[in-house]
Design a protein around this motif. Structure first.
Motif, PDB file in Angstrom:
ATOM      1  N   GLY A 178      30.477  43.543  39.565  1.00  0.00           N
ATOM      2  CA  GLY A 178      30.273  42.526  38.527  1.00  0.00           C
ATOM      3  C   GLY A 178      30.850  41.164  38.895  1.00  0.00           C
ATOM      4  O   GLY A 178      30.800  40.230  38.108  1.00  0.00           O
ATOM      5  N   GLN A 179      31.402  41.046  40.105  1.00  0.00           N
ATOM      6  CA  GLN A 179      31.964  39.751  40.533  1.00  0.00           C
ATOM      7  C   GLN A 179      30.844  38.883  41.111  1.00  0.00           C
ATOM      8  O   GLN A 179      29.747  39.361  41.356  1.00  0.00           O
ATOM      9  CB  GLN A 179      33.034  39.974  41.606  1.00  0.00           C
ATOM     10  CG  GLN A 179      34.145  40.909  41.151  1.00  0.00           C
ATOM     11  CD  GLN A 179      35.178  41.159  42.240  1.00  0.00           C
ATOM     12  OE1 GLN A 179      36.169  40.457  42.346  1.00  0.00           O
ATOM     13  NE2 GLN A 179      34.948  42.165  43.049  1.00  0.00           N
ATOM     14  N   ASP A 180      31.154  37.610  41.350  1.00  0.00           N
ATOM     15  CA  ASP A 180      30.110  36.739  41.902  1.00  0.00           C
ATOM     16  C   ASP A 180      30.191  36.658  43.430  1.00  0.00           C
ATOM     17  O   ASP A 180      29.625  35.773  44.052  1.00  0.00           O
ATOM     18  CB  ASP A 180      30.171  35.342  41.263  1.00  0.00           C
ATOM     19  CG  ASP A 180      31.462  34.627  41.600  1.00  0.00           C
ATOM     20  OD1 ASP A 180      32.384  35.272  42.168  1.00  0.00           O
ATOM     21  OD2 ASP A 180      31.575  33.421  41.305  1.00  0.00           O
ATOM     22  N   THR A 181      30.914  37.598  44.028  1.00  0.00           N
ATOM     23  CA  THR A 181      31.021  37.611  45.497  1.00  0.00           C
ATOM     24  C   THR A 181      30.511  38.944  46.051  1.00  0.00           C
ATOM     25  O   THR A 181      30.421  39.934  45.331  1.00  0.00           O
ATOM     26  CB  THR A 181      32.490  37.447  45.933  1.00  0.00           C
ATOM     27  OG1 THR A 181      33.263  38.483  45.325  1.00  0.00           O
ATOM     28  CG2 THR A 181      33.040  36.085  45.550  1.00  0.00           C
ATOM     29  N   ILE A 182      30.220  38.939  47.342  1.00  0.00           N
ATOM     30  CA  ILE A 182      29.737  40.157  48.008  1.00  0.00           C
ATOM     31  C   ILE A 182      30.419  40.287  49.369  1.00  0.00           C
ATOM     32  O   ILE A 182      30.676  39.281  50.046  1.00  0.00           O
ATOM     33  CB  ILE A 182      28.198  40.104  48.151  1.00  0.00           C
ATOM     34  CG1 ILE A 182      27.669  41.382  48.835  1.00  0.00           C
ATOM     35  CG2 ILE A 182      27.722  38.860  48.904  1.00  0.00           C
ATOM     36  CD1 ILE A 182      26.155  41.538  48.760  1.00  0.00           C
ATOM     37  N   GLY A 183      30.692  41.520  49.754  1.00  0.00           N
ATOM     38  CA  GLY A 183      31.259  41.810  51.078  1.00  0.00           C
ATOM     39  C   GLY A 183      30.136  42.234  52.025  1.00  0.00           C
ATOM     40  O   GLY A 183      29.325  43.086  51.677  1.00  0.00           O
TER      41      GLY A 183
END
Ligand code: TXA
Ligand code: MG
Length: 310
Positions: A102-107
């Protein structure tokens, strides 16, 4: 390769396939399919808000998954991919929330293993893949270890031998104003600093959203203690096993390699095997305070935390 085709079929249908990477084995699912992603959390017993790393076949695919990509990301990708570095970037629109917690970042990372790369190329999209262990446990570095961890919970395990690196990737956050290591790995902060020519922060506090940053993680079931070289002798007891680089005359001893790469390569498998032997405690000799040991120190500390509460 027949088995890769079988894996692709399972993945396209929303199933799970465990595959080797150079760090540890991953439990893969189609990163665009929420139903498949849910199965990862169920199989691992992992909290649903912990984000997953998306594995991609090549650097060019970065822009399919991330946006506002800083120049530094391309520089790092060109230098270290395929390899044990995960970049945290702003996520592109359309990436399922289950991937990002649900965060606005991706790994994102390109793994350096021929089986993983062939699988990703043939799959033609990203594979979300956490380490293929039950939540909080030691990551698997062989196909056999994946089977021991997950058994029937995984549709297929691709066997690519034992993982070269042996500990999980360095996680580097490039989504904010500062470049921050969220999880140390065998690519060190000084390698990154040299390449980017700027300081890199290391994240110290616990961040619940980075499961590897929880206080206790990567833990065998047997109690683990880290002790100094001088203290080892106090634990020379038949009910205990001493895991040490220095030689001594101990009742039970596992000799560990003196260089960090070789140490990382054998660490998890050593602990996994010792866990089966019912020792009361695993006593690990502390490791050098040098930066190239950061990843190993991080994992050892987290193993010992859980056990000190037992
Ligand atoms: O070497 C590795 O990284 C292995 C292999 C399979 O690639 N994967 C791995 O995945 O260690 P996992 O899920 O066990 O650990 C990934 C870590 C978690 O601590 C997760 O919270 C963090 O990466 N992570 C993933 N996406 C993130 C994001 N957007 N922001 C912050 N942390 C993130
Ligand atoms: Mg993990």
């Amino acid at each position: 390769m027949f088995v890769i085709d079988k894996a692709i079929k399972i993945l396209k249908k929303g199933g799970l396939v465990a595959f080797p990477t150079e760090t540890v084995y991953g439990l893969g699912a189609d990163a665009k399919n929420p139903k498949a992603l849910k199965k990862i959390f169920a199989a691992k017993g992992r909290p649903i808000d912990h984000p997953l790393i998306v594995h991609i076949a090549e650097t060019a695919a970065l822009s399919d998954w991330a946006c506002d990509i800083p120049e530094e990301a391309w520089i790092l990708a060109n230098a270290f991919w395929p390899g044990p570095l995960t970049l945290i970037l702003k996520k592109a629109p359309g990436v399922p929330d289950l991937v990002t917690g649900g965060q606005d970042t991706i790994g994102l990372r390109v793994p350096n293993h021929p089986v993983a790369l062939e699988l990703l190329k043939k799959f033609g999209s990203g594979l979300a893949a956490p380490s293929a262990n039950r939540f909080g446990r030691v990551s698997p570095t062989t196909a056999q270890a994946v089977v021991e961890e997950l058994g029937e919970r995984v549709g297929l395990v691709l066997d690519g031998g034992s993982c070269n690196v042996g500990v999980e990737s360095t996680i580097l956050d490039l989504s904010g104003p500062e470049v921050t290591i969220l999880r140390p790995g065998m690519i060190t902060s000084s390698q990154i600093e040299t390449l980017l020519n700027k300081p890199v922060r290391t994240f110290k506090k616990n961040a619940p959203r980075v499961s590897g940053a929880l206080e206790s993680h990567y833990a065998p079931q047997t109690k683990v203690q880290i002790v100094s070289t001088q203290e080892l002798q106090q634990f020379n007891d038949p009910s205990m096993v001493i895991v040490a680089r220095s030689k001594g005359s101990f009742k039970n001893q596992i000799f560990m390699p003196a260089d960090p790469e070789a140490y990382a390569h054998v660490l998890y498998q050593t602990l996994r095997e010792l866990d089966k032997k019912n020792f009361k405690e695993i006593i690990i000799e502390e490791i050098p305070e040098k930066a190239e040991w950061d990843a190993i120190r991080d994992r050892l500390k987290k193993m010992a935390v859980k056990n000190s509460r037992v």
